[in-house]
Write a protein that holds these residues in place. Structure first.
Motif, PDB file in Angstrom:
ATOM      1  N   VAL A  73      47.491  41.443  25.194  1.00 33.62           N
ATOM      2  CA  VAL A  73      48.082  41.513  26.527  1.00 33.62           C
ATOM      3  C   VAL A  73      47.067  42.010  27.553  1.00 33.62           C
ATOM      4  O   VAL A  73      46.961  41.470  28.656  1.00 33.62           O
ATOM      5  CB  VAL A  73      49.334  42.418  26.510  1.00 33.62           C
ATOM      6  N   THR A  74      46.303  43.037  27.207  1.00 35.35           N
ATOM      7  CA  THR A  74      45.310  43.574  28.144  1.00 35.35           C
ATOM      8  C   THR A  74      44.301  42.510  28.540  1.00 35.35           C
ATOM      9  O   THR A  74      43.994  42.327  29.731  1.00 35.35           O
ATOM     10  CB  THR A  74      44.571  44.769  27.533  1.00 35.35           C
ATOM     11  N   VAL A  75      43.769  41.801  27.558  1.00 35.30           N
ATOM     12  CA  VAL A  75      42.785  40.754  27.838  1.00 35.30           C
ATOM     13  C   VAL A  75      43.412  39.637  28.655  1.00 35.30           C
ATOM     14  O   VAL A  75      42.817  39.141  29.628  1.00 35.30           O
ATOM     15  CB  VAL A  75      42.188  40.215  26.525  1.00 35.30           C
ATOM     16  N   SER A  76      44.627  39.237  28.314  1.00 37.88           N
ATOM     17  CA  SER A  76      45.287  38.136  29.027  1.00 37.88           C
ATOM     18  C   SER A  76      45.576  38.498  30.481  1.00 37.88           C
ATOM     19  O   SER A  76      45.366  37.682  31.384  1.00 37.88           O
ATOM     20  CB  SER A  76      46.593  37.757  28.319  1.00 37.88           C
ATOM     21  N   VAL A  77      46.060  39.716  30.713  1.00 40.29           N
ATOM     22  CA  VAL A  77      46.345  40.142  32.087  1.00 40.29           C
ATOM     23  C   VAL A  77      45.060  40.211  32.901  1.00 40.29           C
ATOM     24  O   VAL A  77      45.009  39.757  34.054  1.00 40.29           O
ATOM     25  CB  VAL A  77      47.077  41.498  32.104  1.00 40.29           C
ATOM     26  N   ALA A  78      43.993  40.764  32.308  1.00 33.52           N
ATOM     27  CA  ALA A  78      42.713  40.841  33.015  1.00 33.52           C
ATOM     28  C   ALA A  78      42.210  39.444  33.362  1.00 33.52           C
ATOM     29  O   ALA A  78      41.711  39.200  34.479  1.00 33.52           O
ATOM     30  CB  ALA A  78      41.685  41.576  32.173  1.00 33.52           C
ATOM     31  N   GLN A  79      42.322  38.516  32.425  1.00 30.62           N
ATOM     32  CA  GLN A  79      41.879  37.150  32.688  1.00 30.62           C
ATOM     33  C   GLN A  79      42.700  36.514  33.801  1.00 30.62           C
ATOM     34  O   GLN A  79      42.152  35.868  34.701  1.00 30.62           O
ATOM     35  CB  GLN A  79      41.995  36.303  31.416  1.00 30.62           C
ATOM     36  N   GLY A  80      44.003  36.707  33.764  1.00 31.88           N
ATOM     37  CA  GLY A  80      44.855  36.126  34.787  1.00 31.88           C
ATOM     38  C   GLY A  80      44.539  36.661  36.170  1.00 31.88           C
ATOM     39  O   GLY A  80      44.440  35.886  37.143  1.00 31.88           O
ATOM     40  N   LEU A  81      44.383  37.968  36.290  1.00 32.45           N
ATOM     41  CA  LEU A  81      44.047  38.564  37.583  1.00 32.45           C
ATOM     42  C   LEU A  81      42.673  38.114  38.069  1.00 32.45           C
ATOM     43  O   LEU A  81      42.471  37.865  39.259  1.00 32.45           O
ATOM     44  CB  LEU A  81      44.108  40.089  37.487  1.00 32.45           C
ATOM     45  N   SER A  85      41.858  35.771  41.425  1.00 36.75           N
ATOM     46  CA  SER A  85      41.105  36.371  42.534  1.00 36.75           C
ATOM     47  C   SER A  85      39.636  35.960  42.538  1.00 36.75           C
ATOM     48  O   SER A  85      38.880  36.372  43.417  1.00 36.75           O
ATOM     49  CB  SER A  85      41.195  37.894  42.454  1.00 36.75           C
ATOM     50  N   GLU A  86      39.247  35.177  41.519  1.00 42.83           N
ATOM     51  CA  GLU A  86      37.855  34.728  41.373  1.00 42.83           C
ATOM     52  C   GLU A  86      36.894  35.917  41.302  1.00 42.83           C
ATOM     53  O   GLU A  86      35.834  35.926  41.920  1.00 42.83           O
ATOM     54  CB  GLU A  86      37.462  33.789  42.520  1.00 42.83           C
ATOM     55  N   ARG A  87      37.291  36.916  40.513  1.00 43.51           N
ATOM     56  CA  ARG A  87      36.463  38.109  40.303  1.00 43.51           C
ATOM     57  C   ARG A  87      35.884  38.061  38.892  1.00 43.51           C
ATOM     58  O   ARG A  87      36.499  37.534  37.968  1.00 43.51           O
ATOM     59  CB  ARG A  87      37.294  39.392  40.442  1.00 43.51           C
ATOM     60  N   PRO A  88      34.712  38.667  38.673  1.00 44.50           N
ATOM     61  CA  PRO A  88      34.174  38.773  37.314  1.00 44.50           C
ATOM     62  C   PRO A  88      34.910  39.835  36.512  1.00 44.50           C
ATOM     63  O   PRO A  88      35.552  40.725  37.087  1.00 44.50           O
ATOM     64  CB  PRO A  88      32.711  39.184  37.546  1.00 44.50           C
ATOM     65  N   VAL A  89      34.824  39.747  35.193  1.00 41.60           N
ATOM     66  CA  VAL A  89      35.432  40.751  34.327  1.00 41.60           C
ATOM     67  C   VAL A  89      34.343  41.468  33.532  1.00 41.60           C
ATOM     68  O   VAL A  89      33.241  40.943  33.342  1.00 41.60           O
ATOM     69  CB  VAL A  89      36.451  40.126  33.349  1.00 41.60           C
ATOM     70  N   VAL A  90      34.671  42.672  33.081  1.00 40.87           N
ATOM     71  CA  VAL A  90      33.751  43.473  32.276  1.00 40.87           C
ATOM     72  C   VAL A  90      34.509  43.968  31.054  1.00 40.87           C
ATOM     73  O   VAL A  90      35.630  44.467  31.168  1.00 40.87           O
ATOM     74  CB  VAL A  90      33.196  44.676  33.068  1.00 40.87           C
ATOM     75  N   ALA A  91      33.906  43.830  29.879  1.00 41.15           N
ATOM     76  CA  ALA A  91      34.540  44.234  28.629  1.00 41.15           C
ATOM     77  C   ALA A  91      34.108  45.645  28.229  1.00 41.15           C
ATOM     78  O   ALA A  91      32.924  45.982  28.285  1.00 41.15           O
ATOM     79  CB  ALA A  91      34.177  43.254  27.518  1.00 41.15           C
TER      80      ALA A  91
END
Length: 227
Positions: A73-81, A85-91
């Motif tokens: 869920v955490t990964v999926s929500v981060a990906q969706g947001l 918003s066309e923002r990069p993600v950090v793991a």
């Protein structure tokens, strides 16, 4: 740096918003509505700050190890947001976020989460002069009696120690008040994420992957008896 951080990997839902040096964090106790809780807390923090997702520099999230549903869920929500918003993600992995609660106050930290099924997720970290922490042993899955630590004395942290208190005696762990019941927090995920994003560590959300250390979510009766 404007960064949103998310975590529900270990059960509790936690969201933090970093605005320059200030970090505002909110959390709720474990429940079944992980997605709704993460989105609600995110909305509250952004509204309070008067900004939107598009105003962020990036989104950091925990990728595990932890509960299968919470990690997913955490990964999926981060990906969706991030996609929206066309923002990069950090793991950020949960064990390093947990260890950061004691660093740099301690020289070496043993981070331990209860993996259920009679096992623990473990990793060791050290103080670093240039980075938030230094990896001394990679995240792993182990039976409590099979845990091995690198040389040196370690401060312990994580609710895996509360589940298996024999780890304290077996490894002569330094235990600070409350450390045995600590869980990962979005605050430290934001701190680690900001450092990595500033160093060019942001990624396309499609490349974000969970860190699963266990393929099975349950053992059969025969397997439990054999263990």
């Amino acid at each position: 740096m404007r960064l949103l951080a998310l975590d529900a990997a270990a059960g509790r839902c936690s969201v933090a918003l970093m605005l320059d040096a200030a970090v505002n964090e909110r959390s709720v106790e474990p429940g079944k509505a992980h997605t709704e809780d993460l989105l609600r807390l995110t909305g509250e923090l952004l509204a309070e700050a008067g900004i939107g997702l598009a105003d962020l520099d990036g989104i950091a999230c925990s990728i595990g190890p932890g509960a299968f549903t919470g990690v997913r869920v955490t990964v999926s929500v981060a990906q969706g947001l991030a996609f929206g918003s066309e923002r990069p993600v950090v793991a950020v992995n949960t064990l390093e976020a947990l260890a950061l609660q004691l660093l740099p106050g301690q020289e070496r930290v043993f981070a331990c989460l209860d993996a259920r099924m009679g096992e623990v997720y473990v990793a060791c970290f050290g103080r670093d002069q240039e980075a938030p922490l230094r990896v001394l042993s990679e995240p792993g899955l182990s039976l409590p009696q099979d845990v091995k630590l690198p040389a040196g004395r370690f401060a312990g942290i994580g609710q895996g120690i509360s589940a298996y208190p024999e780890l304290v005696r077996a490894h002569d762990l330094v235990m600070l008040p409350g450390a045995e019941s600590a869980m990962p927090r979005a605050r430290e995920i934001a701190q680690l994420g900001a450092v990595r994003l500033g160093a060019g560590g942001g990624m396309n959300p499609k490349d974000l992957e969970p860190l699963y250390l266990r393929d099975k979510v349950a053992y059969t009766s025969a397997e439990r008896a054999g263990r």
